[in-house]
Enzyme design. Structure first.
Site, PDB file in Angstrom:
ATOM      1  N   LYS A   1       1.185  -2.045   7.036  1.00  0.00           N
ATOM      2  CA  LYS A   1       0.137  -2.559   6.147  1.00  0.00           C
ATOM      3  C   LYS A   1       0.060  -4.054   6.438  1.00  0.00           C
ATOM      4  CE  LYS A   1      -0.851  -3.252   1.200  1.00  0.00           C
ATOM      5  NZ  LYS A   1      -0.528  -2.801  -0.172  1.00  0.00           N
TER       6      LYS A   1
ATOM      7  N   GLU B   1      -3.824  -7.014   0.689  1.00  0.00           N
ATOM      8  CA  GLU B   1      -3.169  -7.273  -0.593  1.00  0.00           C
ATOM      9  C   GLU B   1      -1.972  -8.222  -0.442  1.00  0.00           C
ATOM     10  OE1 GLU B   1      -4.422  -3.469  -3.201  1.00  0.00           O
ATOM     11  OE2 GLU B   1      -2.515  -3.234  -2.167  1.00  0.00           O
TER      12      GLU B   1
ATOM     13  N   ASP C   1      -9.962   3.411  -3.070  1.00  0.00           N
ATOM     14  CA  ASP C   1      -8.517   3.519  -3.258  1.00  0.00           C
ATOM     15  C   ASP C   1      -8.125   4.756  -4.068  1.00  0.00           C
ATOM     16  OD1 ASP C   1      -5.869   2.977  -3.245  1.00  0.00           O
ATOM     17  OD2 ASP C   1      -5.951   1.258  -4.590  1.00  0.00           O
TER      18      ASP C   1
ATOM     19  N   GLU D   1      -1.345   8.172  -8.871  1.00  0.00           N
ATOM     20  CA  GLU D   1      -1.578   6.808  -9.353  1.00  0.00           C
ATOM     21  C   GLU D   1      -2.801   6.720 -10.251  1.00  0.00           C
ATOM     22  OE1 GLU D   1      -2.004   3.981  -6.183  1.00  0.00           O
ATOM     23  OE2 GLU D   1      -2.537   2.348  -7.551  1.00  0.00           O
TER      24      GLU D   1
HETATM   25  C1  GCU Z   1      -3.085   0.631  -4.109  1.00  0.00           C
HETATM   26  C2  GCU Z   1      -1.844   0.666  -4.939  1.00  0.00           C
HETATM   27  C3  GCU Z   1      -0.786  -0.243  -4.393  1.00  0.00           C
HETATM   28  C4  GCU Z   1      -0.558   0.059  -2.913  1.00  0.00           C
HETATM   29  C5  GCU Z   1      -1.876   0.000  -2.178  1.00  0.00           C
HETATM   30  C6  GCU Z   1      -1.752   0.433  -0.732  1.00  0.00           C
HETATM   31  O1  GCU Z   1      -3.732  -0.594  -4.240  1.00  0.00           O
HETATM   32  O2  GCU Z   1      -2.141   0.316  -6.257  1.00  0.00           O
HETATM   33  O3  GCU Z   1       0.391  -0.062  -5.125  1.00  0.00           O
HETATM   34  O4  GCU Z   1       0.346  -0.824  -2.365  1.00  0.00           O
HETATM   35  O5  GCU Z   1      -2.795   0.859  -2.766  1.00  0.00           O
HETATM   36  O6  GCU Z   1      -2.139   1.560  -0.440  1.00  0.00           O
HETATM   37  O7  GCU Z   1      -1.289  -0.322   0.098  1.00  0.00           O
END
Ligand code: GCU
Length: 724
Positions: free
Chosen positions: A310, A314, A388, A416
Site C-alpha cells: 500500500k 492514506e 471503499d 468494516e
Molecule cells: C479503508 C479502511 C482502512 C484501510 C484501508 C485500506 O480505508 O478503513 O482501515 O487501511 O481501507 O484498504 O488500505
C-alpha cells in the site's frame, strides 16, 4: 507435530458431543470451531451407500502433504460414516484411493492424459476402475492438488452427492487465491471484529498452536493458497530478523497445506529499518537493500510468495514521495523478487487530496496511464468498487481498463462497513454481483470475472485477495454465519462462475444442518441478507454515511473530518433540492471511466439501475421512480423495510431452534437482536436526518421514528473495535 495435530483433532471431535443444559446456559456446545469441516455422522441411508464403495482408504505417497491427507481422512471418514473403516497400505477394491501423478500406473493412459491438462492444482474425482479394481479415485499431478481433491470429495460426501458414477475434474480459474490479514504485530486487527490476530508473535517461533493447522486446513479445503500475514498499513519491523524468524515458522507450518506466505511491506523500510537516508526506488542503494532483504527471506522461506504494498495512500510512504510513479516503485521490488519467483501485489487503493479530483475517479486516473509499464511479476490489486468496500458499489472502472497489466480483485470479507461481526450478511451475493457485472470492454459478456481470470486480456498471472474476517474468537469469525463468507470467498476464488446460492447450500449443509427444510430456510435468509442490510444502511446507491473513523453505525451528518472526501456529507450531498452524487457528465463525469454502452446507461437516471441511482445522480426529493413512487418515499420505505426484514429474520431463526446446535443457535439469536437494534438505529438516524432536507412527510402507514436526531448525533463509541 503431526501427533499433536491428530490429538487435537480428536479433542475437537470430542467437543462436538451433545451439550448439557442448565437453564439457558449451554455447556460443552458446538462452538463452531470446526467450521465447515465438522464431519458429524451422515444420515444412515447415505452412510450405507457410501460404505458400499468405500470400505477403506489408501493414500500413495509420503510427503508432508500426504500426511495431511491421511490425517484428514482419518478424522473425516470414520466419523462421517460412523464406521471403524481404516487406512490400508495397499491398493484394494472398494477403496477411496488418493494418487499423485508419480504413483499412477503407466498403463492408466486415459487418466494420465486427463491429468496433463490439470496443472499443479487441479484434480480428478472418479468412481470407476483403476488397475482392475473398482475404486473411488482422487488423482492429481501434485500432492497439494491431491489434497484439494480430497477436500472436494469430502465436500461431495458432506453435502450428500451420490458417489456412484461420479466423474469430474476441476482446476482453479485464478492462480493466486490469497487472504489478506490486516493484522498488526501487537495482535490488533485493523477492521477485525473476531478477537485478536491469530498470530501470536510473542510465542513464535517456538509455540505452534493447533489453530495454525486448523486455519491452514480450512484454507486448503476451499483452495486458498496464499496468506498475507500482516496489515497493509505495514510495520517495517516485519522485515527485521526477529520477525522473519517467526514468519519462517508460520511458513513451515503452512507449507504442507499448499499455503504460501506473503508479507505487506512499508515502502520506506530501507530508511526506517535499514538506516538509509532515502527509499527512492531509483537510488541503487535502495534496490540493493531490498535485494539483500529478499535474499534473506528466501533463504529462510524458499517458497515465499512476495510482497503486498500500500503506497502513497492514506499517509503511507511510496514512490510518489520521490516523484516516481507507482510502476517505478512496484518494478523495483518486482526486479528483486523475480529471480526467486516472487510477485508484487501493488494496491490501486489510492486517492490524494492535492489532485483535486473526485475520489471515485482517482485510482483509474492514476493507474490507466501506467498500463503495460509494470514488470511481468506485478499484479495491481483493485478493490471491487471505486470507493471503499461499501455495502453496494458499482464495480471499479479499472476492471477492463488495463489490458496489459494483470489486475487482481480485492474483496473485503471482514465487515468494516456491513455491521462488524454482529450483522448477518452473506457476502456470496455481493461477490457474485461484482464478478458477474458486465464491463462491456470487449462487447457484451465481458464480465469482471473474465477480466480477472485473464480470459479477456490473456494476463500472465491472475489472482483474488480477500481481507480476512478471522481472529481468535472460538468460532473464528465472531458470528457463526459469517464463516460462510470465508468459505464463499475461497470457492469464488477457485471458480468465479459458481453461484452464490449453491455455495450457501453447501456451506449450510457442511456447517449447520443437513435437514432439507432447515437448509432451504437458512439459504433463503442468507440470499436475502445483504440486500436487507443495504436497505437499512445505504439504499438506492447511497454510500459512505457511517460513523467517522471507526465506521460503526449511521452518521450521515459527519462533516468535520480533515479531508472533504472522508465526510458523509461529501457523498450523499443532501440539500433542500435533493440527494445523491452527480457523477454523470453534468457532474464529475465518473461515468466516462466505464465502457459504452454502460457509460451512456449510467449517464441518465432513467437508465441507471435503481440500486445505484444515488451513486451516479443527484435527484430531487420528488423525482419519480419507475414504479411511480417519489424518491423520498422509496428511500424511507427501504429503511423501514430493511429494519422489518431483520425483525422477520429473528423470528425465522427462532423457529429453527432444535435443528441447529444449541450454542450456535443462541449466538446467532443474540447477534440478530443486536442487528435488529442497529437496523432500527440506522433507519431512524437516516430518515430523521434526510427529512430535514426533504421536508416531506413519511409515506402513509409508517410510524415516525421515536428517536431524537440530536441524541443520535451525540452517541460516541471511543472503543469501537477494529479501528485503524
Ligand atoms: C479503508 C479502511 C482502512 C484501510 C484501508 C485500506 O480505508 O478503513 O482501515 O487501511 O481501507 O484498504 O488500505
Amino acid at each position: 507435530m503431526m501427533r499433536l495435530f491428530r490429538h487435537a483433532l480428536l479433542l475437537c471431535l470430542f467437543c462436538s458431543a451433545t451439550p448439557a443444559f442448565a437453564g439457558d446456559a449451554i455447556i460443552g456446545g458446538d462452538t463452531g470451531y470446526r467450521l465447515w469441516l465438522k464431519y458429524d455422522a451422515l444420515p444412515e441411508i447415505q452412510r450405507r451407500n457410501y460404505l458400499k464403495s468405500i470400505k477403506s482408504w489408501y493414500v500413495a505417497g509420503n510427503s508432508d502433504t500426504h500426511k495431511v491427507i491421511r490425517t484428514e481422512l482419518e478424522a473425516a471418514l470414520p466419523s462421517l460414516l460412523a464406521s471403524d473403516i481404516k487406512e490400508h497400505t495397499q491398493l484394494r477394491k472398494q477403496q477411496l484411493v488418493v494418487l499423485t501423478r508419480d504413483q499412477i500406473a503407466a498403463s492408466e493412459t486415459e487418466l494420465l492424459t486427463t491429468l496433463n491438462n490439470l496443472g499443479d492444482e487441479g484434480y480428478v474425482l472418479r468412481q470407476g476402475r483403476y488397475q482392475g479394481r473398482s475404486v473411488m479415485l482422487v488423482a492429481a499431478n501434485t500432492p497439494v492438488a491431491a489434497l484439494y481433491g480430497t477436500y472436494a470429495l469430502l465436500r461431495e460426501m458432506q453435502t450428500g452427492t451420490p458417489l456412484n458414477g461420479l466423474a469430474t475434474h476441476s482446476t482453479p480459474a485464478l492462480q493466486l487465491r490469497v487472504l489478506n490479514h490486516w493484522d498488526d504485530l501487537d495482535r490488533h486487527v485493523e477492521r477485525g471484529f473476531a478477537g485478536e490476530s491469530l498470530w501470536d508473535w510473542h510465542k513464535l517461533p517456538v509455540y505452534e498452536y493447533q489453530r495454525y493447522h486448523d486455519y491452514a486446513r480450512a484454507n486448503a479445503s476451499i483452495g486458498i493458497n496464499g496468506t498475507v500475514l500482516n496489515n497493509v498499513n505495514a510495520d517495517p519491523l516485519i522485515l527485521s530478523p526477529l520477525y522473519l524468524e517467526k514468519v519462517e515458522a508460520l511458513a513451515d507450518t503452512f507449507r504442507p497445506y499448499g499455503l504460501r506466505v506473503y508479507l505487506s511491506v512499508k515502502f520506506n523500510s530501507p530508511q526506517s529499518l535499514g538506516g538509509l537516508d532515502t527509499a527512492d526506488p531509483f537510488d541503487p542503494r535502495v534496490e540493493a537493500w531490498w535485494k539483500d532483504k529478499v535474499a534473506d527471506i528466501y533463504q529462510r522461506i524458499p517458497d515465499f510468495g512476495g510482497f503486498l504494498v500500500k503506497a502513497n495512500s492514506e499517509g503511507q510512504p511510496g514512490p510518489g514521495d520521490y516523484g516516481r510513479s507507482h510502476a517505478d516503485g512496484a518494478n523495483m521490488l518486482a526486479r528483486v523478487l523475480a529471480p526467486h519467483n516472487g510477485v508484487v501485489m501493488w494496491r490501486a487503493f489510492v486517492y490524494a487530496n492535492e489532485k483535486n479530483e473526485e475520489r471515485s475517479k482517482q485510482a483509474y486516473s492514476e493507474f490507466t496511464p501506467l498500463d503495460g509499464k509494470f514488470e511481468p511479476n506485478v499484479l495491481v490489486q483493485v478493490k471491487n468498487g471505486p470507493i471503499d468496500f461499501q455495502p453496494r458499489e458499482p464495480f471499479s472502472p479499472l476492471f477492463g481498463a488495463m489490458p496489459n497489466t494483470p489486475l487482481m480483485m480485492e474483496f473485503q470479507i471482514t465487515m468494516e462497513y456491513l455491521g462488524f461481526s454482529t450483522h448477518w450478511v452473506y457476502l456470496g451475493t455481493l461477490f457474485e454481483e461484482v464478478l458477474d457485472a458486465d464491463t462491456y470492454i470487449k462487447g457484451p459478456g465481458s464480465t469482471v470475472a473474465k477480466v480477472i481470470d485473464g480470459q479477456l486480456h490473456d494476463y500472465p498471472i491472475t489472482g483474488m485477495a480477500g481481507v480476512a474476517n478471522i481472529g481468535t474468537d472460538p468460532n473464528w469469525t465472531g458470528h457463526p454465519i459469517l464463516q460462510s463468507n470465508w468459505f464463499a470467498y475461497g470457492r469464488f476464488a477457485w471458480d468465479p462462475t459458481l453461484s452464490a446460492e449453491s455455495i450457501a447450500q453447501n456451506w449450510t449443509r457442511m456447517s449447520l444442518t443437513r435437514e432439507p427444510a432447515a437448509v432451504d430456510e437458512i439459504v433463503d435468509m442468507m440470499m436475502q441478507s445483504r440486500e436487507t442490510t443495504v436497505s437499512y444502511m445505504t439504499p438506492l446507491g447511497l454510500h459512505h454515511i457511517m460513523g467517522a473513523d471507526h465506521h460503526y453505525g449511521p452518521a450521515p451528518w459527519v462533516d468535520f473530518l480533515g479531508r472533504d472526501d472522508w465526510n458523509s456529507v461529501y457523498y450523499h450531498r443532501a440539500d433542500t433540492d435533493g440527494i445523491g452524487f452527480d457523477r454523470s457528465p453534468s457532474g464529475v463525469d465518473a461515468v466516462s471511466q466505464y465502457a459504452s454502452p454502460l457509460r451512456e446507461e449510467l449517464s441518465k437516471p432513467e437508465t441507471t439501475p435503481e440500486p445505484l441511482l444515488l451513486w451516479f445522480h443527484h435527484l430531487p426529493w420528488d423525482y419519480t421512480l419507475a414504479d411511480g413512487r417519489t424518491l423520498w418515499d422509496a428511500l424511507v420505505q427501504h429503511y423501514y423495510q430493511g429494519a422489518d426484514d431483520v425483525a422477520e429474520m429473528t423470528q425465522r431463526w427462532a423457529a429453527l431452534k432444535g435443528q441447529i446446535s444449541p450454542l450456535i443457535h443462541k449466538q446467532v439469536s443474540m447477534s440478530l437482536q443486536i442487528q435488529l437494534n442497529e437496523a432500527r438505529w440506522w433507519r431512524d438516524a437516516c430518515v430523521l436526518y434526510f427529512q430535514q432536507y426533504s421536508g416531506m412527510p413519511l409515506p402513509k402507514g409508517l410510524a415516525a421514528p421515536q428517536a431524537d436526531l440530536d441524541t443520535l448525533k451525540q452517541k460516541q463509541f471511543p472503543h469501537a473495535p477494529g479501528q485503524g
